[in-house]
Design a protein around this motif. Structure first.
Motif, PDB file in Angstrom:
ATOM      1  N   LEU A 198       0.836  -1.209   0.000  1.00 25.69           N
ATOM      2  CA  LEU A 198       0.000   0.000   0.000  1.00 25.69           C
ATOM      3  C   LEU A 198       0.867   1.254   0.000  1.00 25.69           C
ATOM      4  CD1 LEU A 198      -2.918  -1.011   2.373  1.00 25.69           C
ATOM      5  CD2 LEU A 198      -3.024  -0.632  -0.106  1.00 25.69           C
ATOM      6  N   ASP A 213      -4.490   6.865 -12.724  1.00 26.01           N
ATOM      7  CA  ASP A 213      -5.284   5.668 -12.947  1.00 26.01           C
ATOM      8  C   ASP A 213      -6.215   5.278 -11.809  1.00 26.01           C
ATOM      9  OD1 ASP A 213      -3.500   4.816 -11.174  1.00 26.01           O
ATOM     10  OD2 ASP A 213      -2.490   3.407 -12.508  1.00 26.01           O
ATOM     11  N   ASP A 214      -6.400   6.139 -10.857  1.00 27.81           N
ATOM     12  CA  ASP A 214      -7.542   5.851  -9.978  1.00 27.81           C
ATOM     13  C   ASP A 214      -7.911   7.051  -9.111  1.00 27.81           C
ATOM     14  OD1 ASP A 214      -6.414   3.976  -7.035  1.00 27.81           O
ATOM     15  OD2 ASP A 214      -5.994   5.993  -7.695  1.00 27.81           O
ATOM     16  N   ASP A 264     -12.455   6.478 -21.985  1.00 24.94           N
ATOM     17  CA  ASP A 264     -11.548   7.636 -22.039  1.00 24.94           C
ATOM     18  C   ASP A 264     -11.968   8.609 -23.148  1.00 24.94           C
ATOM     19  OD1 ASP A 264     -10.250   6.294 -20.048  1.00 24.94           O
ATOM     20  OD2 ASP A 264      -8.515   5.722 -21.249  1.00 24.94           O
ATOM     21  N   ARG A 281     -14.909  10.637 -22.105  1.00 23.47           N
ATOM     22  CA  ARG A 281     -14.487  11.674 -21.166  1.00 23.47           C
ATOM     23  C   ARG A 281     -13.869  12.877 -21.904  1.00 23.47           C
ATOM     24  NH1 ARG A 281      -9.964  12.775 -17.247  1.00 23.47           N
ATOM     25  NH2 ARG A 281     -10.404  14.921 -16.836  1.00 23.47           N
ATOM     26  N   GLU A 337     -14.091  13.213 -14.762  1.00 21.34           N
ATOM     27  CA  GLU A 337     -12.759  12.772 -14.337  1.00 21.34           C
ATOM     28  C   GLU A 337     -12.891  11.568 -13.383  1.00 21.34           C
ATOM     29  OE1 GLU A 337     -10.307  15.997 -12.967  1.00 21.34           O
ATOM     30  OE2 GLU A 337      -8.551  14.695 -12.784  1.00 21.34           O
ATOM     31  N   SER A 338     -13.819  11.660 -12.431  1.00 19.23           N
ATOM     32  CA  SER A 338     -14.018  10.544 -11.497  1.00 19.23           C
ATOM     33  C   SER A 338     -14.471   9.283 -12.229  1.00 19.23           C
ATOM     34  CB  SER A 338     -15.064  10.915 -10.439  1.00 19.23           C
ATOM     35  OG  SER A 338     -14.547  11.857  -9.538  1.00 19.23           O
ATOM     36  N   GLU A 371     -13.902   8.471 -15.340  1.00 17.87           N
ATOM     37  CA  GLU A 371     -12.774   7.895 -16.077  1.00 17.87           C
ATOM     38  C   GLU A 371     -11.917   7.035 -15.145  1.00 17.87           C
ATOM     39  OE1 GLU A 371     -10.332  10.538 -18.426  1.00 17.87           O
ATOM     40  OE2 GLU A 371      -8.772   9.008 -18.602  1.00 17.87           O
ATOM     41  N   ARG A 372     -11.733   7.518 -13.925  1.00 19.24           N
ATOM     42  CA  ARG A 372     -10.925   6.741 -12.969  1.00 19.24           C
ATOM     43  C   ARG A 372     -11.641   5.457 -12.557  1.00 19.24           C
ATOM     44  NH1 ARG A 372      -8.227  11.816  -9.662  1.00 19.24           N
ATOM     45  NH2 ARG A 372      -7.379  12.725 -11.564  1.00 19.24           N
ATOM     46  N   ASP A 427     -10.754   3.136 -15.124  1.00 15.05           N
ATOM     47  CA  ASP A 427      -9.363   2.682 -14.978  1.00 15.05           C
ATOM     48  C   ASP A 427      -9.235   1.628 -13.882  1.00 15.05           C
ATOM     49  OD1 ASP A 427      -8.459   4.331 -16.999  1.00 15.05           O
ATOM     50  OD2 ASP A 427      -7.915   5.970 -15.646  1.00 15.05           O
ATOM     51  N   LEU A 428     -10.037   1.772 -12.826  1.00 17.53           N
ATOM     52  CA  LEU A 428      -9.977   0.792 -11.737  1.00 17.53           C
ATOM     53  C   LEU A 428     -10.539  -0.554 -12.192  1.00 17.53           C
ATOM     54  CD1 LEU A 428     -10.907   3.315  -8.952  1.00 17.53           C
ATOM     55  CD2 LEU A 428      -8.775   2.013  -9.035  1.00 17.53           C
ATOM     56  N   HIS A 438      -7.812  -2.130 -14.074  1.00 19.59           N
ATOM     57  CA  HIS A 438      -6.794  -2.757 -13.209  1.00 19.59           C
ATOM     58  C   HIS A 438      -7.236  -4.151 -12.760  1.00 19.59           C
ATOM     59  CE1 HIS A 438      -4.598   0.835 -13.256  1.00 19.59           C
ATOM     60  NE2 HIS A 438      -4.911   1.354 -12.088  1.00 19.59           N
ATOM     61  N   ARG A 455      -8.260  -2.489  -2.584  1.00 18.93           N
ATOM     62  CA  ARG A 455      -8.195  -1.033  -2.688  1.00 18.93           C
ATOM     63  C   ARG A 455      -8.892  -0.539  -3.966  1.00 18.93           C
ATOM     64  NH1 ARG A 455      -6.426   3.352  -0.187  1.00 18.93           N
ATOM     65  NH2 ARG A 455      -5.801   5.073  -1.509  1.00 18.93           N
ATOM     66  N   PHE A 456      -8.753  -1.255  -5.063  1.00 21.08           N
ATOM     67  CA  PHE A 456      -9.387  -0.816  -6.318  1.00 21.08           C
ATOM     68  C   PHE A 456     -10.913  -0.736  -6.158  1.00 21.08           C
ATOM     69  CE2 PHE A 456      -5.614  -2.956  -8.721  1.00 21.08           C
ATOM     70  CZ  PHE A 456      -4.800  -1.875  -8.432  1.00 21.08           C
ATOM     71  N   ARG A 509     -11.848   2.220  -3.861  1.00 21.82           N
ATOM     72  CA  ARG A 509     -11.674   3.502  -4.553  1.00 21.82           C
ATOM     73  C   ARG A 509     -12.794   3.711  -5.585  1.00 21.82           C
ATOM     74  NH1 ARG A 509     -10.326   7.025  -3.131  1.00 21.82           N
ATOM     75  NH2 ARG A 509      -9.285   7.961  -4.910  1.00 21.82           N
ATOM     76  N   HIS A 520     -15.316   6.926  -5.728  1.00 18.67           N
ATOM     77  CA  HIS A 520     -15.514   7.794  -6.894  1.00 18.67           C
ATOM     78  C   HIS A 520     -16.988   7.854  -7.290  1.00 18.67           C
ATOM     79  CE1 HIS A 520     -11.477   9.071  -7.848  1.00 18.67           C
ATOM     80  NE2 HIS A 520     -11.018   7.839  -7.732  1.00 18.67           N
TER      81      HIS A 520
END
Lengths: 221, 221
Positions: free
Chosen positions: A185, A220-221, B53, B56, B88-89, B91-92, B95-96, B99, B188-189, B192, B196
């Protein structure tokens, strides 16, 4: 009238630069608290985070007021929008420094990190602080070349981060799962901090050039 | 003229809602690829991320054009700025999901997660997708109560995330360090992603009420 308005725009950029410097200082102290298991310094970072959040709120209010009252166009409009975006990124940089300090506090009086990975974090901390300071200067000077040169430091951060993973993932990792989790982390916090600093600088480049360089790949997040 | 302009504002919000739905679909598929070690689905999520993306970028351009050409004030201004932030949020969020899909691809044909933690991720995935869909509806309907009710689901996500850590940190964790590291990052992904989604909904509430509810506490990097 227009003169006062350009003063306000300049002030907005100055306050953003100050805020970015605060985030850099926070990460410098957070890294010290992490590496030295220094509770007092960790508490200082944790207590000071609200100041960064306050500056962000105030920058955003000022930017909204400028948009509503002055209805800027062209470059002026792009400056205000870049400031709003960048202030959000800098607030997150402060939050990431906060996470580092909280990890130091949580494990105090023990060190969070195993001896073998502390040098990685010393170097990642150094690069993170350097990137925050570079971003601060890019905001002040709008130096496009300086913004571009930050990508090298960001690449160095990514290399360290990747290498850190190979160390944690190694079958011989002797420090146990909780230490691996903390290290994972923390590594991500430094890497994200660097990404946000680069994003702030890129936003500034966008203002100067009107083109957003390679946006979308780094955050990226 | 003003009519056309309000049509454009409405279009902007519609496209943001579509984008948010795309991010929810991406997380739904990413979670399926993670839990079923399904490479084809993972590749689909990875390939489709560029579409999010692109939406966005296009929303941001359209918003900037509206600001520059129409110089909206008051609520209209706040709508445009909320859309820029929210895009923006979202898009993230995409991205998550990306991941998560990349983790599934990296470990294929193996499962990324140990059997014992897969149920946590099934539930975190369900909540994440639900939150993305709620945020989509909040954008479409500007339903303040609905936005507020999302906090319960976000709290459930935080509880799961915390509990997941206690499972990983348990001395009896038998799955080794690499699995603990993957599980930590994936947890965590999801957390997050949920943050968002809530932030997107809160931005919408801000537009309706003019007050940003408790901003700064939820989004932390």
């Amino acid at each position: 009238m227009r003169e006062a308005y350009h003063d306000q725009l300049g002030q907005l950029a100055d306050r953003l630069a100050d805020m970015c410097a605060m985030a850099g200082d926070a990460m410098e102290r957070a890294t010290a608290s992490l590496l030295q298991a220094d509770l007092a310094v960790a508490e200082q970072v944790i207590g000071d985070d609200a100041k960064i959040d306050d500056v962000r709120s105030s920058i955003e209010e000022q930017a909204y007021a400028l948009l509503a009252l002055q209805a800027p166009v062209a470059t002026d409009l792009r400056i205000v929008l870049a400031v709003i975006h960048a202030a959000e990124s800098v607030e997150r940089m402060g939050d990431l420094a906060l996470h580092v300090a909280k990890a130091a506090r949580r494990r105090h009086p023990n060190h969070v990190l195993a001896d073998t990975v502390e040098p990685y974090f010393a170097e990642m901390g150094r690069i993170a602080v350097q990137l925050a300071r570079e971003a601060t200067e890019v905001i002040r000077t709008q130096d496009v070349e300086r913004a571009r040169s930050m990508e090298d430091a960001d690449d160095a951060m990514d290399d360290l981060h990747r290498h850190l993973f190979t160390v944690i993932m190694d079958k011989e990792w002797p420090h146990g799962v909780p230490s691996a989790v903390d290290t994972t982390l923390l590594g991500r916090f430094y890497e994200r901090f660097a990404d946000h600093a680069v994003s702030v600088a890129k936003r500034t480049v966008f203002v100067v050039t009107g083109r957003m360089p390679g946006y979308g790949g780094d955050i990226d997040d």
